[in-house]
Design a protein around this motif. Structure first.
Motif, PDB file in Angstrom:
ATOM      1  N   THR A   1       0.812  -1.214   0.000  1.00 16.24           N
ATOM      2  CA  THR A   1       0.000   0.000   0.000  1.00 16.24           C
ATOM      3  C   THR A   1       0.848   1.267   0.000  1.00 16.24           C
ATOM      4  O   THR A   1       0.646   2.156  -0.820  1.00 16.24           O
ATOM      5  N   ALA A   2       1.802   1.370   0.901  1.00 14.33           N
ATOM      6  CA  ALA A   2       2.597   2.593   1.014  1.00 14.33           C
ATOM      7  C   ALA A   2       3.925   2.299   1.682  1.00 14.33           C
ATOM      8  O   ALA A   2       4.076   1.305   2.392  1.00 14.33           O
ATOM      9  N   ARG A   3       4.867   3.190   1.438  1.00  8.85           N
ATOM     10  CA  ARG A   3       6.132   3.132   2.149  1.00  8.85           C
ATOM     11  C   ARG A   3       6.423   4.504   2.747  1.00  8.85           C
ATOM     12  O   ARG A   3       5.939   5.528   2.245  1.00  8.85           O
TER      13      ARG A   3
ATOM     14  N   LYS B   1      -3.855  10.576  -2.013  1.00 10.74           N
ATOM     15  CA  LYS B   1      -2.447  10.938  -2.215  1.00 10.74           C
ATOM     16  C   LYS B   1      -2.015  12.037  -1.251  1.00 10.74           C
ATOM     17  O   LYS B   1      -0.941  11.979  -0.665  1.00 10.74           O
ATOM     18  N   GLN B   2      -2.892  13.043  -1.077  1.00 12.28           N
ATOM     19  CA  GLN B   2      -2.538  14.158  -0.212  1.00 12.28           C
ATOM     20  C   GLN B   2      -2.471  13.727   1.241  1.00 12.28           C
ATOM     21  O   GLN B   2      -1.552  14.126   1.970  1.00 12.28           O
TER      22      GLN B   2
ATOM     23  N   ALA C   1      -8.344   3.351  -5.651  1.00 11.45           N
ATOM     24  CA  ALA C   1      -8.434   4.309  -4.543  1.00 11.45           C
ATOM     25  C   ALA C   1      -7.154   5.138  -4.442  1.00 11.45           C
ATOM     26  O   ALA C   1      -7.190   6.325  -4.101  1.00 11.45           O
ATOM     27  N   ALA C   2      -6.039   4.516  -4.764  1.00 12.33           N
ATOM     28  CA  ALA C   2      -4.747   5.193  -4.640  1.00 12.33           C
ATOM     29  C   ALA C   2      -4.561   6.296  -5.675  1.00 12.33           C
ATOM     30  O   ALA C   2      -3.629   7.091  -5.569  1.00 12.33           O
TER      31      ALA C   2
ATOM     32  N   LEU D   1       2.710   6.204  -2.109  1.00 15.61           N
ATOM     33  CA  LEU D   1       1.876   5.092  -2.530  1.00 15.61           C
ATOM     34  C   LEU D   1       2.677   4.116  -3.383  1.00 15.61           C
ATOM     35  O   LEU D   1       3.407   4.526  -4.287  1.00 15.61           O
ATOM     36  N   ILE D   2       2.535   2.824  -3.104  1.00 16.46           N
ATOM     37  CA  ILE D   2       3.266   1.806  -3.880  1.00 16.46           C
ATOM     38  C   ILE D   2       2.365   0.595  -4.170  1.00 16.46           C
ATOM     39  O   ILE D   2       2.682  -0.535  -3.776  1.00 16.46           O
TER      40      ILE D   2
END
Length: 270
Positions: free
Chosen positions: A68-70, A229-230, A222-223, A239-240
């Motif tokens: 999902t994110a880093r 994003k904000q 959704a990403a 986002l990844i």
């Protein structure tokens, strides 16, 4: 994701025990697609070496959905420390072994493991001071109680802007999108250094592939929303989205890398 799936997505926080409580609950849930997990680097990779016994196996009890994110990590120092580059910091630390103290949000966190990796790559010796969260650690750095902090960007950014702490280097292979002026460890002379805090979705093992694919697609869509994003950028994240296969490869690779650091450092959370 709820809007995309046409279903209500209910957040059920299960904190505690380095995410083991939440991960175990999902691992034991029915594999019907109605329960899935937002876990992190510890959940999927480093808990395997930090704990001798776990009530779940991240490789066999959980089915990867997507990364999902880093979140980028950064080495920051108190302004009184006479260093502005990583090489200057390494030279100072080598001249004063075990006298510089560094803080982290806790033992076994990505911040702690990244600093242990730095010490093993460079031969420096620092004294670890674990805190219950990044906020208290940052306050002590600003106050001069500790000299160095391995921090996430969300915690450090406001103090960097006001010159209350000095950024030295970030830990990822690429510069942080929100702090492009700060060089990476690799750029600063520690080759091959690549460490992030990261998160991802997983479902109970045995969840049908069509459900895994639907959840993966919902997150990918959704990403792309500006508000998502904000919000993530405000937290210092990137986002990844990935395929399930990419997440599986990533969590296994990370488990191998950090298991060696944990073993060499003698870290245990049991």
């Amino acid at each position: 994701m709820g809007e995309i799936l046409g279903q209500s997505v209910v957040i059920d926080n299960r904190p505690g025990a380095s995410s083991i409580i939440g991960a175990t609950a999902v691992a034991r849930a029915p594999a019907d697609g109605y329960t899935f997990l937002l876990g992190d680097m510890g959940t999927y990779s480093t808990n395997r070496s930090l704990f001798k016994k776990l009530s779940y196996d991240s490789f066999t009890d959980l089915a990867p959905i997507t990364l999902t994110a880093r979140f980028g990590l950064m080495l920051v120092v108190h302004p009184s420390l006479p260093v502005k580059t990583l090489q200057e910091f390494i030279a100072l630390a080598k001249s004063r072994p075990d006298t510089l103290s560094y803080g982290t949000p806790g033992t076994g966190t990505p911040h702690h493991l990244a600093m242990e990796m730095l010490m093993r790559r460079t031969g420096i010796k620092l004294t670890h001071v674990p805190y219950k969260g990044g906020g208290p650690a940052m306050q002590d750095l600003v106050g001069g109680q500790i000299s160095v902090l391995m921090s996430d960007l969300a915690t450090a950014s406001q103090f960097i802007k006001t010159d209350k702490v000095r950024p030295i280097a970030s830990t990822g292979a690429a510069r942080l999108q929100l702090a492009p002026q700060v060089p990476t460890m690799a750029e600063s002379g520690v080759s091959g250094f690549d460490a992030w805090a990261w998160q991802g979705f997983a479902a109970p093992a045995g969840t049908p592939e069509r459900i895994i694919a639907a959840l993966n697609e919902a997150y990918a869509k959704a990403a792309t929303h500006a508000s998502v994003k904000q919000r993530l950028a405000d937290l210092g994240g990137e986002l990844i989205p990935s395929s399930p296969q990419e997440m599986n490869t990533h969590m296994r690779r990370e488990a191998k890398v950090w298991a060696q650091i944990v073993q060499e450092s003698g870290i245990s959370l049991d």
